[in-house]
Every structure is written in C-alpha cells, then in structure tokens.
Write an enzyme that holds these catalytic residues in place. Structure first.
Site, PDB file in Angstrom:
ATOM      1  N   ASP A 124      26.050  -1.597   5.298  1.00 35.18           N
ATOM      2  CA  ASP A 124      26.525  -2.991   5.205  1.00 35.18           C
ATOM      3  C   ASP A 124      26.670  -3.462   3.753  1.00 35.18           C
ATOM      4  O   ASP A 124      25.962  -3.005   2.873  1.00 35.18           O
ATOM      5  CB  ASP A 124      25.590  -3.971   5.935  1.00 35.18           C
ATOM      6  CG  ASP A 124      25.843  -3.979   7.445  1.00 35.18           C
ATOM      7  OD1 ASP A 124      26.888  -3.458   7.865  1.00 35.18           O
ATOM      8  OD2 ASP A 124      24.987  -4.496   8.177  1.00 35.18           O
ATOM      9  N   ARG A 125      27.553  -4.414   3.596  1.00 32.56           N
ATOM     10  CA  ARG A 125      27.844  -5.101   2.335  1.00 32.56           C
ATOM     11  C   ARG A 125      28.654  -4.246   1.351  1.00 32.56           C
ATOM     12  O   ARG A 125      29.668  -4.675   0.865  1.00 32.56           O
ATOM     13  CB  ARG A 125      26.565  -5.630   1.636  1.00 32.56           C
ATOM     14  CG  ARG A 125      25.679  -6.499   2.498  1.00 32.56           C
ATOM     15  CD  ARG A 125      26.411  -7.628   3.155  1.00 32.56           C
ATOM     16  NE  ARG A 125      26.940  -8.622   2.250  1.00 32.56           N
ATOM     17  CZ  ARG A 125      26.309  -9.712   1.846  1.00 32.56           C
ATOM     18  NH1 ARG A 125      25.088  -9.967   2.269  1.00 32.56           N
ATOM     19  NH2 ARG A 125      26.888 -10.576   1.056  1.00 32.56           N
TER      20      ARG A 125
ATOM     21  N   ASP B  60      16.615  -1.030  -0.664  1.00 28.34           N
ATOM     22  CA  ASP B  60      17.942  -1.187  -0.049  1.00 28.34           C
ATOM     23  C   ASP B  60      19.045  -0.445  -0.824  1.00 28.34           C
ATOM     24  O   ASP B  60      19.058  -0.466  -2.055  1.00 28.34           O
ATOM     25  CB  ASP B  60      18.322  -2.673  -0.001  1.00 28.34           C
ATOM     26  CG  ASP B  60      17.468  -3.474   0.957  1.00 28.34           C
ATOM     27  OD1 ASP B  60      16.317  -3.071   1.206  1.00 28.34           O
ATOM     28  OD2 ASP B  60      17.950  -4.509   1.459  1.00 28.34           O
TER      29      ASP B  60
ATOM     30  N   HIS C 127      14.048  -5.135   1.327  1.00 27.08           N
ATOM     31  CA  HIS C 127      14.532  -6.289   2.108  1.00 27.08           C
ATOM     32  C   HIS C 127      14.947  -7.506   1.305  1.00 27.08           C
ATOM     33  O   HIS C 127      15.727  -8.319   1.771  1.00 27.08           O
ATOM     34  CB  HIS C 127      13.433  -6.678   3.110  1.00 27.08           C
ATOM     35  CG  HIS C 127      13.868  -7.569   4.244  1.00 27.08           C
ATOM     36  ND1 HIS C 127      15.082  -7.440   4.878  1.00 27.08           N
ATOM     37  CD2 HIS C 127      13.237  -8.599   4.866  1.00 27.08           C
ATOM     38  CE1 HIS C 127      15.166  -8.350   5.841  1.00 27.08           C
ATOM     39  NE2 HIS C 127      14.068  -9.071   5.841  1.00 27.08           N
TER      40      HIS C 127
ATOM     41  N   ASP D 235      18.064  -0.267   5.221  1.00 24.46           N
ATOM     42  CA  ASP D 235      19.272  -0.959   4.750  1.00 24.46           C
ATOM     43  C   ASP D 235      20.171  -0.012   3.950  1.00 24.46           C
ATOM     44  O   ASP D 235      20.486  -0.248   2.783  1.00 24.46           O
ATOM     45  CB  ASP D 235      18.924  -2.232   3.950  1.00 24.46           C
ATOM     46  CG  ASP D 235      18.619  -3.400   4.883  1.00 24.46           C
ATOM     47  OD1 ASP D 235      18.447  -3.159   6.098  1.00 24.46           O
ATOM     48  OD2 ASP D 235      18.568  -4.554   4.415  1.00 24.46           O
TER      49      ASP D 235
ATOM     50  N   ARG E 272      15.446 -16.920   7.328  1.00 22.56           N
ATOM     51  CA  ARG E 272      16.500 -15.993   7.722  1.00 22.56           C
ATOM     52  C   ARG E 272      16.874 -16.128   9.200  1.00 22.56           C
ATOM     53  O   ARG E 272      17.896 -15.614   9.627  1.00 22.56           O
ATOM     54  CB  ARG E 272      16.060 -14.552   7.518  1.00 22.56           C
ATOM     55  CG  ARG E 272      15.763 -14.145   6.097  1.00 22.56           C
ATOM     56  CD  ARG E 272      15.390 -12.682   6.134  1.00 22.56           C
ATOM     57  NE  ARG E 272      14.794 -12.179   4.924  1.00 22.56           N
ATOM     58  CZ  ARG E 272      15.418 -11.361   4.065  1.00 22.56           C
ATOM     59  NH1 ARG E 272      16.646 -10.997   4.280  1.00 22.56           N
ATOM     60  NH2 ARG E 272      14.783 -10.897   3.011  1.00 22.56           N
TER      61      ARG E 272
ATOM     62  N   ASN F 136      16.641  -3.850   8.674  1.00 22.67           N
ATOM     63  CA  ASN F 136      17.195  -4.833   9.617  1.00 22.67           C
ATOM     64  C   ASN F 136      18.714  -4.721   9.748  1.00 22.67           C
ATOM     65  O   ASN F 136      19.291  -5.254  10.688  1.00 22.67           O
ATOM     66  CB  ASN F 136      16.810  -6.259   9.194  1.00 22.67           C
ATOM     67  CG  ASN F 136      17.372  -6.646   7.843  1.00 22.67           C
ATOM     68  OD1 ASN F 136      17.269  -5.878   6.892  1.00 22.67           O
ATOM     69  ND2 ASN F 136      17.983  -7.801   7.746  1.00 22.67           N
ATOM     70  N   HIS F 137      19.361  -4.012   8.817  1.00 29.92           N
ATOM     71  CA  HIS F 137      20.805  -3.827   8.954  1.00 29.92           C
ATOM     72  C   HIS F 137      21.162  -2.650   9.850  1.00 29.92           C
ATOM     73  O   HIS F 137      22.323  -2.510  10.246  1.00 29.92           O
ATOM     74  CB  HIS F 137      21.456  -3.657   7.582  1.00 29.92           C
ATOM     75  CG  HIS F 137      21.716  -4.971   6.914  1.00 29.92           C
ATOM     76  ND1 HIS F 137      22.906  -5.639   7.015  1.00 29.92           N
ATOM     77  CD2 HIS F 137      20.902  -5.756   6.170  1.00 29.92           C
ATOM     78  CE1 HIS F 137      22.830  -6.784   6.343  1.00 29.92           C
ATOM     79  NE2 HIS F 137      21.623  -6.877   5.829  1.00 29.92           N
TER      80      HIS F 137
ATOM     81  N   HIS G 192      22.590  -0.324   0.801  1.00 31.34           N
ATOM     82  CA  HIS G 192      23.745  -1.144   1.185  1.00 31.34           C
ATOM     83  C   HIS G 192      25.105  -0.562   0.832  1.00 31.34           C
ATOM     84  O   HIS G 192      25.956  -1.239   0.248  1.00 31.34           O
ATOM     85  CB  HIS G 192      23.612  -2.558   0.606  1.00 31.34           C
ATOM     86  CG  HIS G 192      22.659  -3.411   1.393  1.00 31.34           C
ATOM     87  ND1 HIS G 192      22.828  -3.651   2.730  1.00 31.34           N
ATOM     88  CD2 HIS G 192      21.517  -4.044   1.037  1.00 31.34           C
ATOM     89  CE1 HIS G 192      21.838  -4.411   3.166  1.00 31.34           C
ATOM     90  NE2 HIS G 192      21.029  -4.654   2.159  1.00 31.34           N
TER      91      HIS G 192
ATOM     92  N   HIS H  83      10.249  -1.753   5.998  1.00 30.33           N
ATOM     93  CA  HIS H  83      11.413  -2.403   5.407  1.00 30.33           C
ATOM     94  C   HIS H  83      11.154  -3.862   5.039  1.00 30.33           C
ATOM     95  O   HIS H  83      11.386  -4.296   3.920  1.00 30.33           O
ATOM     96  CB  HIS H  83      12.622  -2.333   6.341  1.00 30.33           C
ATOM     97  CG  HIS H  83      13.815  -3.051   5.756  1.00 30.33           C
ATOM     98  ND1 HIS H  83      14.479  -2.579   4.651  1.00 30.33           N
ATOM     99  CD2 HIS H  83      14.410  -4.232   6.069  1.00 30.33           C
ATOM    100  CE1 HIS H  83      15.446  -3.421   4.319  1.00 30.33           C
ATOM    101  NE2 HIS H  83      15.426  -4.435   5.155  1.00 30.33           N
TER     102      HIS H  83
END
Lengths: 307, 328
Positions: free
Chosen positions: A81-82, A50, A234, A78, A207, A110-111, A52, A160
């Site tokens: 995001d974040r 990831d 992940h 990923d 989750r 998944n993002h 991010h 992922h």
C-alpha cells in the site's frame, strides 16, 4: 535457478506472470502455515518497520544492513500500500523467505488485509499491472498466514502495532486463530492497529481501530512476560525511530520519504547477542529521470497534495 | 509556468471535494460539528450546507456532458482519494466557511459582498447567495477565461441565475491595474468585502501576490481576507516544502514560487501586516483541526474510513494554513 531469476526480476521491478506469482504465494503459504502466531528468533537480528511498496528503498535497506545472505531479519509488517511497488516489495520478501526460511520473519501489519489494500493502493496497483485481481487475491491468501508477532531471545517482543487490552500474556496471542481477515476489533485487530501514547490507561484510537496505550500498560506487559523491549512499527517517525517509556518500547519506521513526499528518514534496528541496540539510518533513493529505474513511474496518478 | 498547469489544479480541488462528499466527510454534520462560540453556529452551518451534496453531484453530472475529458479526469481522481486527503479536504472546506461565517457573525454591518479569486469550480456562490439573499450584494468569481467559460456553461444548464452573481475572466498574474479594473467593474468599494483565496496566492510570483493584496486592501474600504495555502515549513530538518515544490514541478510543471519564502505561519501572515490597522489571525491546519473540530465530529469522521496514519495527516496539515485578516 528459477528462484534466483525471479529475485533478480523483482529487484528490477519487472513483471512476473500470474502463474509465477501463484507459485510463490503457494510456497510461502506452505512455509508460513508451519509457523506459530508468535515466532521465536535468535540474535543477532535486524528489525525493520513499514516498507509500503517502496521497493527501491527496500533494496537500500538490505544494502545498508548486510543483506539477507548474511543477516537475520524481522519485518514488522506493512509491506504493501501507498508506494508504487507493493507487489514487487512483498513478493521479494516472500522469495527471500522461500530461499532463506530461517533468516527472515514476516509479521502481519494492518495493511495486509483485503479491506485496507482496496482503499490504500495495493489492489489498484495489481489491477493496473495485470488487468485483473487474481494476483491480489493470491497475496491476500498469504496475508492470512503471516505471524502476529515474534520474540527475540525471549526478551524482545516484536509486533506491528502494539498491545491489546485482551492480551496480557504471549499464550493469549498463541491462542488466536490467525488464519483469517483481520477483524475490526479484538486482540488480533489491536496487535496490528494500536499505538503507544502519553495516556494513563487504555484509550480510544484516533485511527478508528485498536487502542492507545501508555507506560503503565507497557510496564505491566514487559513485567508479566519477562521482556525488556517492545519493538513495533506502524507510525511514521520523521527521525526513523523513536524510543519511549524509558526505552521499554521503540517504534521503527523503514520507509524513507514516505509516500514520496513526507521528507522523513528511515531506520532499522540491529539487536546483537548482548541485546544492545544499534540503529542504522538511511535516506530515500533519489528519483531518476528517463532511463532505468525511475522511482516514480511517469504514468502514475498524481501525488497527493491539496491544490 | 503555463496557465494550464495552474488551471488544472482546479480539477484536483474539485475531485477532492467530490471524493470527500461521496465518502460522507462533507458536508460537516449539522449538529455540534465545529467548536464555535456563537449561538447560531449550528443553524448557520446547516443553512450553508443545505443540498450541498446534490449541488456538487449535479454540477459534476452536467460537466460530464460539457467536457468528457475533464469529467473523466475528475471522476477518476475522486475514486482514488485516500482518507488522508478526504480529511484534509474536509478541514479545508470547513476552515474557509467557518472564517466567512465568523466574520459575518461578528459584524455590525448589513450588506456585504464576496470575491472568490481563482474560484475554479467552487460553488460557494450558490451556497452563500442562497443563505444571504438580502445581505449579500454581489458575489464575484474570478478565473482564467477557459475555466470561466466552462463554469458558465455548466451553471446555465443547472439553471442557476442570479443578478448578484458575476463570473469574470481575468488572469491574476497580469498587470494589477487590469485586475483592479475587473473587480471594480462589478463591486462597490465602500461595501464590506470578503476576499477568498483558496490555493491561489501560492501560484503567483512574490511581487504579484503582494501587489494583489496591497491593492485590494487599499481599494476596498473595509473587508476580510480569507486565505488557504500550503507553506513550505521553516525548520532546518523540515523537507516537506522542498519535496512538494520539486514533486509538483517535475510531475506536472506546476510552480509554487513562494512556498519556501512564506514558509511559516508568521512569514505567511507578514504580507497582510503592512496595513497596521488590519487585524490578522493565522492557524496552521493542524491547529485548526485541534481547535475547531468537536470530539463528536472527530468520532463521526473516524467512523467513515480507517485512517492509516495520523502522523501523516498531522505532517500535511502542519504545512497548510488558514489566514483571516480584517481591515477597515
């Protein structure tokens, strides 16, 4: 050259015009559409977890692991995001993909979906930087074309999240129609959402999507497909990577000091021609105040703590 | 550190609460949400959280007309709240209320009083005065003068008036004598007293926080202290606390003087241990989560939003604690 200039701007976290972003997204889509759901990759290769939106740490990653000019990479998703630089991080990877198509494989996380990016920051980041959502939409179009997995030397499966009760062979992944928003259930969803755990059968994931799977499921999948390793991302790992199930699965995490507050280190995994595993650990870029590359822009919303 | 930096943490807390309410996390479900060992747990919880959403949204609406700047801050923050924060806010709220109700449930006394130190925009006084109209003798909220003024204006407009409620201005960092005088002006020292400190002690210097604890436990004959705070973590490899301290210092001039001192559950608890007749329990919030949130409630929370990182939730909750200390 235009692409070199764009890469330089992105590395500096500079603004690109909407038209330029559109252009990058369109070109990447044209490349990605020719790739299968599962891409085949040769050694030596460096596997990354990831990112991010932590652009500065992504630059460190390339620096510590040889750089895309000399090294082959698989990114496990990923990208966005974040962090505060989702757009720049993702576009930089796309530019590298256009510039060095054989040296970089991008797998969907998944993002990389419309729904998740609306909750976890990428959408808001684009609105902040452009005042409209066009650029976000262009990027989401690209998300739909990212691969779902990769196979290294026919021996290592990269994904992922993890396994799915609906998938026992690679052909079943190849049969998925991937060019869509990630569904809330089913094989495609599970590949992006599932986690390994100490469970003896498929179990519910905390989750809210995907499944938990254990050593039985991993052994069976490896055996059926003739693999020796599942490399996935992940999950935050404080030490940067974590091997499980007698080394049959590894989690690789490449966002150091995740969300600028978790205090973890990051790792990438290099696989050589003998399939030996070499981990490189790296730490977050130190925040710099005032001039130049302040890691956390001053006008950003507050970091999340309970106060 | 300025009082303003501390006072502004109330806006964070309140906006987090609004976000958790709007997303459906709060209030806890009224059936089998929390693992409780007493019979009336569900009835008590549903009574406590009656009109919870309405109450908070009304408060926010009046705030809008009173102070546009604070309102827009809170409103904006509440729209950008991540699921991991909503979860944590749920846990924080449940942990404090559960501790209060547990103490009352186990008690043999009738009348009691509650003090919320650094209450800010917390609305527990309305919830608890409604729930225990006969037993609850006094509810005291303490905060900075500016915060008290704003809150008083809002609850006046909301039409909340109760002779047992006292909203008092006091800087808890100042001379402990003044603090005690303020408390004693409205509270009876011989009535069992619940003292709530929700992210309050962490902003006090070490000496002041200890003086506050010691003096209250000495002055009130019998009571229960319920405290929720961050802890820095005391494993050598654990950098969470150090990073948290730096982040908050740099981004908003907010200091957490004891975060790295009371860095573990054991060390945090020590401050209440001087009184050897006191009985204390402490859980980090991940332990609380695993012990008290029922499987059914977890499934409900899961269904509200995709939680992208369990490990992150765990890491954060490991660095917050809920303490309960009973003395007499």
């Amino acid at each position: 050259m235009e692409l070199e200039k764009t890469i330089r701007l992105l590395k500096e976290g500079k603004h690109l015009s909407e038209e330029r972003v559109y252009d990058i997204c369109l070109k990447s889509q044209e490349l990605l559409i020719t790739e299968g759901n599962v891409t085949h990759v040769d050694t030596p290769v460096t596997i990354c977890g990831d990112i991010h939106g932590q652009l500065h740490d992504l630059l460190t990653l390339f620096e510590k692991s040889g750089g895309v000019e000399k090294t082959r990479y698989v990114f496990l998703g990923d990208f966005v995001d974040r962090g505060f630089y989702s757009l720049e991080s993702f576009l930089l990877l796309l530019c590298y993909k256009i510039r060095y198509p054989d040296r970089i494989t991008l797998i969907r996380g998944n993002h990389e979906t419309r729904q998740i990016t609306k909750v976890y920051g990428f959408y808001d980041e684009v609105m902040r930087k452009y005042g409209n959502s066009n650029v976000w939409r262009y990027c989401c179009e690209v998300f739909d074309y990212l691969s779902l997995g990769a196979i290294i030397n026919n021996r290592i499966f990269c994904v992922h999240g993890g396994l799915s009760p609906d998938v026992s062979t690679i052909n079943e992944i190849k049969a998925i129609d991937r060019k869509q928003e990630v569904p809330h259930e089913g094989a495609m969803c599970d590949l992006l959402w599932s986690d390994p755990d100490d469970v003896d059968k498929w179990s519910l994931s905390p989750r809210g999507a995907g499944f938990l799977f254990g050593s039985n499921e991993v052994e069976e999948f490896l055996h059926t497909n003739g693999f020796e390793l599942i490399a996935r991302a992940h999950q935050l790992v404080m030490e940067g990577y974590k091997e499980m199930f007698d080394g049959g699965l590894v989690t690789v995490w490449s966002a150091p000091n995740y969300c600028y507050r978790c205090g973890n280190v990051a790792a990438v995994l290099k696989i050589d021609d003998q399939l030996e595993r070499n981990y490189t650990i790296f730490d977050a870029v130190q925040p710099q105040d005032g001039v130049g590359n302040a890691i956390i822009p001053t006008k950003q919303p507050q970091m999340d703590y309970f106060l | 550190m300025t009082n303003l930096a501390i006072q502004q943490t109330d806006y964070d807390a309140f906006s987090s609460k609004i976000a958790a309410i709007q997303r459906g996390y709060l209030p806890p479900s009224s059936k089998n949400a929390l693992n409780q060992d007493y019979d009336d747990a569900d009835a008590w919880l549903s009574k406590l959280y009656i009109n919870f959403k309405e109450l908070h949204m009304n408060y926010l609406n009046v705030l809008r007309s009173k102070n546009r700047r604070v309102y827009s801050k809170i409103n904006k923050a509440s729209l950008n709240s991540f699921p991991v924060m909503n979860y944590g806010t749920y846990l924080r709220t449940a942990a404090i209320d559960l501790s209060v109700l547990q103490y009352l449930n186990d008690s043999t006394f009738d009348k009691f009083q509650i003090v919320n130190l650094g209450a800010g925009s917390d609305l527990r006084m309305i919830q608890y005065l409604n729930m225990f109209p006969d037993r609850l003798e006094n509810f005291v909220d303490i905060d900075f003068a500016e915060a008290v003024q704003l809150k008083q204006g809002i609850i006046n407009d909301l039409g909340f008036k109760n002779d047992k409620y006292h909203l008092l201005a006091c800087d808890l960092k100042q001379d402990i004598k003044k603090t005690m005088e303020t408390l004693e002006s409205r509270l009876d020292l011989s009535t069992p007293t619940i003292i709530i400190t929700e992210c309050m002690l962490c902003y006090l210097p070490e000496t002041q926080s200890q003086l506050l604890i010691d003096n209250c436990m000495k002055s009130f004959e019998k009571g229960c202290w319920i405290s929720y705070d961050p802890i820095g973590g005391d494993q050598p490899s654990d950098r969470f606390g150090k990073i948290m301290k730096n982040n908050l210092q740099e981004s908003r001039g907010l200091d957490l003087p004891t975060l790295l001192i009371y860095s573990s559950t054991e060390k945090y608890l020590q401050r209440w241990a001087a009184d050897n007749k006191a009985e204390s329990t402490i859980l980090d919030m991940w332990q609380f989560h695993n012990k008290y949130i029922s499987a059914k409630e977890m499934a409900r929370l899961r269904s509200l939003q995709f939680l992208d990182e369990i490990e992150e939730l765990k890491l954060m909750q490991l660095h917050y604690v809920i303490l309960q200390c009973e003395w007499q």
